[in-house]
Design a protein around this motif. Structure first.
Motif, short mmCIF file in Angstrom:
data_model
loop_
_atom_site.label_atom_id
_atom_site.label_comp_id
_atom_site.label_asym_id
_atom_site.label_seq_id
_atom_site.Cartn_x
_atom_site.Cartn_y
_atom_site.Cartn_z
N GLY A 10 -3.30 27.02 -8.82
CA GLY A 10 -2.43 26.34 -7.87
C GLY A 10 -2.36 26.99 -6.51
N ILE A 11 -3.36 27.80 -6.16
CA ILE A 11 -3.37 28.46 -4.85
C ILE A 11 -3.82 27.44 -3.80
CG2 ILE A 11 -4.41 30.29 -3.46
CD1 ILE A 11 -4.88 31.78 -6.15
N PRO A 12 -3.00 27.22 -2.75
CA PRO A 12 -3.38 26.25 -1.72
C PRO A 12 -4.66 26.68 -1.00
CG PRO A 12 -1.07 26.88 -1.50
CD PRO A 12 -1.69 27.79 -2.50
N THR A 46 0.85 -1.18 0.00
CA THR A 46 0.00 0.00 0.00
C THR A 46 0.89 1.23 0.00
OG1 THR A 46 -1.66 -1.17 1.30
CG2 THR A 46 -1.84 1.20 1.23
N VAL A 47 0.62 2.13 -0.91
CA VAL A 47 1.38 3.36 -1.00
C VAL A 47 0.40 4.52 -0.84
CG1 VAL A 47 2.84 4.81 -2.45
CG2 VAL A 47 3.07 2.32 -2.53
N HIS A 48 0.69 5.40 0.11
CA HIS A 48 -0.15 6.58 0.33
C HIS A 48 0.58 7.80 -0.21
CE1 HIS A 48 -2.98 4.50 2.97
NE2 HIS A 48 -1.93 3.84 3.41
N ARG A 49 -0.13 8.60 -0.95
CA ARG A 49 0.45 9.83 -1.48
C ARG A 49 -0.40 11.00 -1.00
NH1 ARG A 49 1.17 6.37 -6.00
NH2 ARG A 49 3.38 6.10 -6.44
N ASP A 50 0.25 11.97 -0.39
CA ASP A 50 -0.45 13.17 0.05
C ASP A 50 -0.40 14.21 -1.06
OD1 ASP A 50 -0.98 12.15 2.59
OD2 ASP A 50 1.00 12.75 3.30
N GLU A 51 -1.52 14.87 -1.30
CA GLU A 51 -1.56 15.92 -2.31
C GLU A 51 -2.10 17.18 -1.68
OE1 GLU A 51 -3.44 14.98 -6.02
OE2 GLU A 51 -2.87 12.87 -5.84
N LEU A 52 -1.52 18.30 -2.05
CA LEU A 52 -1.96 19.59 -1.56
C LEU A 52 -3.19 20.01 -2.35
CD1 LEU A 52 -1.35 22.02 0.26
CD2 LEU A 52 0.06 22.93 -1.58
N LEU A 53 -4.27 20.29 -1.66
CA LEU A 53 -5.51 20.72 -2.31
C LEU A 53 -5.35 22.16 -2.77
CD1 LEU A 53 -8.40 19.94 -3.04
CD2 LEU A 53 -9.10 20.71 -0.79
N THR A 54 -5.54 22.39 -4.07
CA THR A 54 -5.37 23.74 -4.63
C THR A 54 -6.59 24.13 -5.45
OG1 THR A 54 -4.29 22.87 -6.60
CG2 THR A 54 -2.86 23.50 -4.78
N VAL A 55 -6.73 25.43 -5.67
CA VAL A 55 -7.80 25.96 -6.53
C VAL A 55 -7.17 26.94 -7.51
CG1 VAL A 55 -9.65 25.70 -4.84
CG2 VAL A 55 -8.34 27.80 -4.88
N GLY A 56 -7.88 27.18 -8.59
CA GLY A 56 -7.42 28.17 -9.57
C GLY A 56 -6.06 27.84 -10.13
#
Length: 101
Positions: free
Chosen positions: A66-68, A54-64
């Protein structure tokens, strides 16, 4: 544990008495280490389920562009607090000035 093309890792192999083993790696952070009162206990499942990687990858939630999202949330909270502080200060200044004729 045996890696492809390598000799068995004698330390793990010795602990397992030659039985097949799976090495589980856990990476955790503890903000308050003083609250830890026991060790992790890893046990085999009763069902003997097969090994699955199992591999977990975290992703930064962004809008527009690439604004976090967290930045927008913090910015909105700061704006609300600043507006409330301004309104309270303005209200106190008007009360301190007294009624105008």
């Amino acid at each position: 544990m045996q890696r492809e093309g390598a000799e068995p890792d004698s330390t793990v192999a010795d602990l397992a008495d030659g039985k097949p083993v799976f090495l589980t790696a856990i990476d955790q952070e503890f903000p308050e280490p003083g609250r830890i009162d026991a060790d992790h206990e890893l046990r085999a499942t009763a069902e003997g389920t097969p090994y699955r990687r199992t591999v977990h990858r975290d992703e930064l939630l962004t809008v527009g562009d690439g604004i976090p999202v967290w930045l927008l949330t913090v910015g909105a909270a700061v704006a609300v607090i600043a507006s409330a502080a301004y309104a309270l200060t303005f209200r106190r200044l008007r009360r301190a000035a007294g009624p105008t004729a």
